[in-house]
Design a protein around this motif. Structure first.
Motif, mmCIF file in Angstrom:
data_model
loop_
_atom_site.group_PDB
_atom_site.id
_atom_site.type_symbol
_atom_site.label_atom_id
_atom_site.label_comp_id
_atom_site.label_asym_id
_atom_site.label_seq_id
_atom_site.Cartn_x
_atom_site.Cartn_y
_atom_site.Cartn_z
ATOM 1 N N GLU A 137 0.386 3.712 1.958
ATOM 2 C CA GLU A 137 0.613 4.040 3.366
ATOM 3 C C GLU A 137 1.861 3.346 3.908
ATOM 4 N N GLU A 138 2.034 2.074 3.561
ATOM 5 C CA GLU A 138 3.234 1.350 3.984
ATOM 6 C C GLU A 138 4.489 2.005 3.400
ATOM 7 N N GLU B 89 4.928 5.136 2.369
ATOM 8 C CA GLU B 89 5.204 6.441 2.959
ATOM 9 C C GLU B 89 5.728 6.317 4.385
ATOM 10 N N THR C 103 0.837 -1.200 0.000
ATOM 11 C CA THR C 103 0.000 0.000 0.000
ATOM 12 C C THR C 103 0.872 1.251 0.000
#
Length: 203
Positions: A8-9, A11, A6
């Motif tokens: 998010e992971e 970043e 993802t």
């Protein structure tokens, strides 16, 4: 093997970008970027299509593109091998990226945008070289442009390590790997003869 699944992971691993990396993006061709692009004789053209992505080098003996205005550049398609992979992609998906280089400079300038192709003689005719014209011209509309961090070229020593070609296979060597009845003799003849072959078909 664990993979990153993802944004998010991703970043979380890298954190926020350096502010200058975000602030340097230009939405139009500025005077400084114009000077840089006009000095570039070589770029990498990146396109995307139904079969996947394609990256191809493009070069000229002067500026590799012609700047038309602050959001438009023209890139002639000079003679090649007629695979036209990148041109097929542009016809089906206009998204294009250009990566410009200048010999000796560790900065790289990138342009992202969209393109169409034109075979209009009034356009192709303006690129005449030794009586030859490109079959088509890429009309590129700029969405954003920015200079790339110099670390990649600094790490590689691209402009300072000299000629390293003796350590790698030649085009003829590549052909021997997968083409029947193409041995070392044929490979040498191909490599020795290619400069003359190409010189007659350069534009």
């Amino acid at each position: 093997m664990q993979t990153i699944a993802t944004v998010e992971e991703l970043e979380a691993i890298y954190g926020d970008p350096v502010s200058l990396a975000v602030d340097k993006v230009a939405l139009r061709m500025t005077p400084m970027y114009r000077r840089w692009i006009e000095a570039s004789r070589f770029l990498v053209l990146v396109t995307v299509g139904p079969e996947g992505t394609d990256g191809t080098p493009r070069g000229d003996d002067g500026p590799v593109v012609r700047i038309i205005d602050d959001r438009t550049v023209w890139l002639p398609d000079w003679r090649g091998n007629n695979r036209i992979d990148s041109l097929r992609n542009i016809v089906r998906d206009p998204r294009v990226s250009l990566m410009f280089m200048v010999p000796g400079c560790n900065n790289v300038v990138r342009i992202n945008g969209k393109a169409v192709l034109s075979a209009d003689p009034e356009i192709t005719g303006t690129f005449e070289q030794n009586g030859k014209h490109p079959r088509s011209v890429m009309i590129f509309t700029l969405d954003e442009m920015y200079f790339q961090c110099a670390k990649a070229l600094m790490r590689s020593g691209l402009w300072v390590r000299g000629d390293e070609s003796a350590a790698v296979p030649t085009a003829g060597d590549f052909l021997t790997e997968y083409r029947e009845n193409f041995g070392k003799k044929e490979a040498k003849e191909y490599d020795d003869g290619y400069p003359v072959y190409a010189a007659e078909r350069m534009w």
